[in-house]
Design a protein around this motif. Sequence first.
Motif, short mmCIF file in Angstrom:
data_model
loop_
_atom_site.label_atom_id
_atom_site.label_comp_id
_atom_site.label_asym_id
_atom_site.label_seq_id
_atom_site.Cartn_x
_atom_site.Cartn_y
_atom_site.Cartn_z
N HIS A 1 6.32 -1.29 3.53
CA HIS A 1 7.59 -1.95 3.27
C HIS A 1 7.88 -3.12 4.20
CE1 HIS A 1 8.22 2.29 1.82
NE2 HIS A 1 8.32 1.56 0.73
N ARG A 2 7.47 -3.00 5.46
CA ARG A 2 7.81 -4.04 6.44
C ARG A 2 6.70 -5.06 6.64
NH1 ARG A 2 10.54 0.83 9.37
NH2 ARG A 2 8.40 1.51 9.15
N THR A 3 5.46 -4.68 6.35
CA THR A 3 4.34 -5.63 6.46
C THR A 3 3.46 -5.53 5.21
OG1 THR A 3 2.96 -4.05 7.67
CG2 THR A 3 4.30 -5.56 9.00
N PRO A 4 4.05 -5.78 4.03
CA PRO A 4 3.26 -5.60 2.80
C PRO A 4 2.06 -6.54 2.70
CG PRO A 4 5.36 -6.66 2.32
CD PRO A 4 5.41 -6.21 3.75
N GLU A 5 2.16 -7.74 3.25
CA GLU A 5 1.02 -8.66 3.19
C GLU A 5 -0.15 -8.11 4.00
OE1 GLU A 5 4.12 -9.58 4.20
OE2 GLU A 5 4.82 -10.95 2.64
N LYS A 6 0.15 -7.57 5.18
CA LYS A 6 -0.90 -6.97 6.01
C LYS A 6 -1.53 -5.77 5.29
CE LYS A 6 -1.66 -4.91 10.61
NZ LYS A 6 -1.05 -4.55 11.90
N PHE B 1 -5.43 -5.58 4.32
CA PHE B 1 -6.22 -4.47 4.85
C PHE B 1 -6.90 -3.70 3.71
CE2 PHE B 1 -6.15 0.16 5.17
CZ PHE B 1 -7.19 0.34 6.06
N ALA B 2 -6.12 -3.30 2.71
CA ALA B 2 -6.66 -2.48 1.62
C ALA B 2 -7.71 -3.23 0.81
CB ALA B 2 -5.53 -2.00 0.72
N LEU B 3 -7.46 -4.49 0.53
CA LEU B 3 -8.41 -5.27 -0.27
C LEU B 3 -9.71 -5.54 0.48
CD1 LEU B 3 -5.94 -7.82 -1.90
CD2 LEU B 3 -7.16 -5.95 -3.07
N ALA C 1 9.74 7.70 2.18
CA ALA C 1 9.26 7.35 0.84
C ALA C 1 7.74 7.39 0.75
CB ALA C 1 9.76 5.96 0.46
N ALA C 2 7.08 7.22 1.88
CA ALA C 2 5.63 7.41 2.02
C ALA C 2 4.80 6.65 1.00
CB ALA C 2 5.30 8.91 1.99
N HIS C 3 5.06 5.37 0.86
CA HIS C 3 4.31 4.56 -0.11
C HIS C 3 2.95 4.09 0.39
CE1 HIS C 3 8.42 3.80 -1.98
NE2 HIS C 3 7.73 4.51 -2.84
N LEU C 4 2.72 4.10 1.69
CA LEU C 4 1.49 3.53 2.24
C LEU C 4 0.21 4.14 1.64
CD1 LEU C 4 0.18 1.52 4.24
CD2 LEU C 4 0.31 3.34 5.96
N PRO C 5 0.03 5.46 1.62
CA PRO C 5 -1.23 5.99 1.09
C PRO C 5 -1.48 5.59 -0.37
CG PRO C 5 -0.08 7.68 2.33
CD PRO C 5 0.87 6.53 2.19
N GLY C 6 -0.46 5.70 -1.20
CA GLY C 6 -0.62 5.36 -2.61
C GLY C 6 -0.86 3.89 -2.86
N MET C 7 -0.14 3.04 -2.14
CA MET C 7 -0.34 1.61 -2.31
C MET C 7 -1.74 1.19 -1.86
SD MET C 7 2.13 0.26 -3.88
CE MET C 7 1.68 -1.45 -3.60
N VAL C 8 -2.19 1.75 -0.72
CA VAL C 8 -3.55 1.45 -0.26
C VAL C 8 -4.56 1.92 -1.30
CG1 VAL C 8 -5.29 2.00 1.50
CG2 VAL C 8 -2.97 1.33 2.18
#
Length: 172
Positions: A39-44, A48-50, A67-74
């Motif tokens: 949420h705070r560093t979506p570009e990073k 990273f994921a790509l 909300a724990a979006h990091l694992p799913g978004m990655v």
Amino acid sequence: MKKVAIVMGSDSDLPIMKECAEFLDELGIEYMIDIISAHRTPEKMFQFALEAKANGFSVIVAGAGGAAHLPGMVASLTPLPVIGVPIKSAHLSGWDSLLSIASMPPGIPVATMAVNGAKNAGILAAKILGAADPEISAMVEFYMSSLKNMIEAKANDLQNQGYKEYLKGLGL
């Protein structure tokens, strides 16, 4: 080469996520650890994921609370296996994080650990790596046998001491 990436949404997750790093340290598996907020560093996070596969990683462990979006978004951005660690939150005891990480849509799997289960995430990462690396597999097997030996020793102590003395030894 760093084979495992450990990422978390906030530095407040580090006291939990260090357990993953500590297990990988025990086995001598190289890793990278960083704070990446969905949420705070979506570009990073996107970068990273790509680039994770091209950067030599084989497994990603991602811890997040709320909300724990990091694992799913990655997971949605990389072909690598992603292991999600729900971090206990102050308001809902981590249930919000657990359900968020476990409730991924078809096609975007995230292996989801128990709330605050970062050590198990490290063990699973090692098992994934061990599927293609006999040396890592042997280290995981040794770790598993040490667990068996530890439990057998405790069972033996319980039988020899009786439960009351055993509990005293535990300070209970």
